[in-house]
Enzyme design. Structure first.
Site, PDB file in Angstrom:
ATOM      1  N   GLY A 111       2.642  10.190 -20.531  1.00 33.67           N
ATOM      2  CA  GLY A 111       1.244  10.588 -20.505  1.00 33.67           C
ATOM      3  C   GLY A 111       1.026  11.891 -19.763  1.00 33.67           C
ATOM      4  O   GLY A 111       1.917  12.743 -19.689  1.00 33.67           O
ATOM      5  N   ASP A 223      14.986   9.749  -6.750  1.00 33.97           N
ATOM      6  CA  ASP A 223      14.707  10.867  -7.661  1.00 33.97           C
ATOM      7  C   ASP A 223      14.142  12.073  -6.922  1.00 33.97           C
ATOM      8  O   ASP A 223      13.207  12.717  -7.398  1.00 33.97           O
ATOM      9  CB  ASP A 223      13.744  10.419  -8.767  1.00 33.97           C
ATOM     10  CG  ASP A 223      13.743  11.369  -9.966  1.00 33.97           C
ATOM     11  OD1 ASP A 223      14.751  12.081 -10.162  1.00 33.97           O
ATOM     12  OD2 ASP A 223      12.747  11.400 -10.711  1.00 33.97           O
TER      13      ASP A 223
END
Length: 432
Positions: A111, A223
């Site tokens: 998105g 991450d």
């Protein structure tokens, strides 16, 4: 944030607009913005890369039971009705029509992130809007709920982005987050190529503080990269994007999921060995190296070579840094995780390192240290530090609307049921 994949092959591209370097940096920039799944699919379809033994080991190319990796006859996604309940239900206190959605400020695999103003409060937020269908197709519901859970624990730390609301419509999920408009660390590295050591030390200290806090909650971030590190309007670090976080990892606990960003994967992750919290300290070393030198420590345009470098090549440090910086990088980028800095006492080892001796950690956590760089934003509408690739994109009309229930298909209703418990409204006193 993931934007779009680089081409599998093609002519060299220039990068004069930002760093003044050519093909190596544009390839680097595009490659690192890819999601790991897309990156793996790219190298799996590259015949040269697939011949390398380390890549074959990582991908298990010789084993036919993973067809999706090779883009060959991928299995259909499971029925949404079969998805797990993603958490206890709570009463939603927000809906799309509560907001004016003003600009697209980021894009991801599922998105967009938009600048939005709450109509009643006149408060600006960054609203992350995710498509349920895309999440279910890639079986990523657990990561989405993990991101939500981690965000709920972030309200007490100054260097982690905070969640104000989460809610859902029949086809979308909405995270209403702190609006941070000082730009990604990646954006500033593009413009300046590298930072002086005092500036890099300040950022590394705030990043380490955030990672140490997550570790104290038994959360491994997994991450860390400049794209996930934002600067606020004063120039302080804000860590964002918690989709790959792993919860419930005790001090000596391990996990084994192959995930992260290729340039920052620790050797134990590439080897598919169990890994622990020290994977975050490896990533901190890689980010610090990049801040000082302009590229990650083992980077190569050639995927197989880059992985081989991470696994086997000795760390090379140019002489233009202090001995304390050199010693810290050698400790963080230790290929054996059991010998890595932070393996024994976690964050305590990091903050006690001589490289951080100029840092008063109490002042740091209380934001009493003046940041070395001020983004000089004039207000919430100042978007100068966002990529025009995002801000020039029109805001989709559907973002601020709830689908008409008459038009919702059975599959969409099933998808909505898959995310029961996603909605969140904070207690009245949670931000006091």
């Amino acid at each position: 944030m993931t934007v779009k994949a680089a081409e599998a092959s093609g002519p060299a591209l220039t990068y004069s607009k930002m760093r003044g370097m050519v093909a190596i940096l544009i390839a680097f920039m595009k490659q690192r913005r890819m999601g790991l799944n897309d990156f793996i699919q790219k190298i799996a379809t590259n015949s040269y890369a697939c011949k390398h033994p380390e890549v074959q080991s990582i991908l298990k190319i010789s084993q036919p039971q993973e067809p999706e990796l090779m883009n060959a006859n991928p299995s259909p996604p499971p029925s949404p009705s079969q998805q797990i309940n993603l958490g206890p239900s709570s009463n939603p206190h927000a809906k799309p029509s509560d907001f004016h959605f003003l600009k697209v400020i980021g894009k991801g695999s599922f998105g967009k992130v938009l600048l939005a103003r709450h109509k009643a409060e006149e408060q600006f937020y960054a609203v992350k809007v995710l498509q349920k269908k895309a999440i279910l197709k890639k079986k990523e519901e657990k990561h989405i709920m993990s991101e939500r859970n981690v965000l709920l624990k972030n309200v007490k730390h100054p260097f982690l982005v905070g969640l104000h609301f989460s809610f859902q419509t029949a086809d979308k999920l909405y995270f209403v987050l702190d609006y941070i408009n000082g730009g990604e660390l990646f954006y500033h590295l593009q413009r300046e190529r590298c930072f002086l050591e005092p500036r890099a030390r300040f950022y590394a200290a705030e990043i380490a503080s955030a990672l140490g806090y997550l570790h104290s909650l038994n959360i491994v971030y997994r991450d860390l990269k400049p794209e996930n590190i934002l600067l606020d309007s004063q120039g302080h670090i804000v860590l964002t994007d918690f989709g790959l976080c792993k919860e419930n990892i005790e001090h000596n606990g391990t996990t084994s999921t192959f995930c992260g960003t290729p340039e920052y994967l620790a050797p134990e992750v590439l080897h598919k060995q169990p890994y622990d919290r020290t994977v975050d300290w490896w990533c901190l070393g890689a980010v610090l190296y990049e801040m000082l030198y302009g590229l990650p420590p083992f980077y190569s345009r050639n995927t197989a070579e880059m992985y081989d470098n991470i696994l086997n090549k000795p760390l090379q440090l140019k002489p233009n840094i202090t001995n304390s910086a050199r010693h810290l990088l050698e400790g963080l980028l230790q290929k054996d995780r059991t010998k890595r800095l932070g393996a024994k006492e976690d964050f305590t080892e990091i903050k006690n390192h001589i490289f951080f001796s100029p840092i008063n950690w109490d002042d740091l956590i209380n934001k009493k240290i003046t940041p070395p760089f001020n983004p000089n934003v004039s207000g919430p509408s100042d978007l100068r530090h966002f990529d025009p690739e995002f801000t020039d994109e029109p805001v989709p009309n559907s973002i601020g609307q709830s689908p008409d229930s008459i038009l919702i298909t059975a599959s969409v209703k099933e998808a909505a049921e898959a995310f029961l418990g996603f909605s969140y409204a904070p207690p009245v006193d949670s931000f006091l």
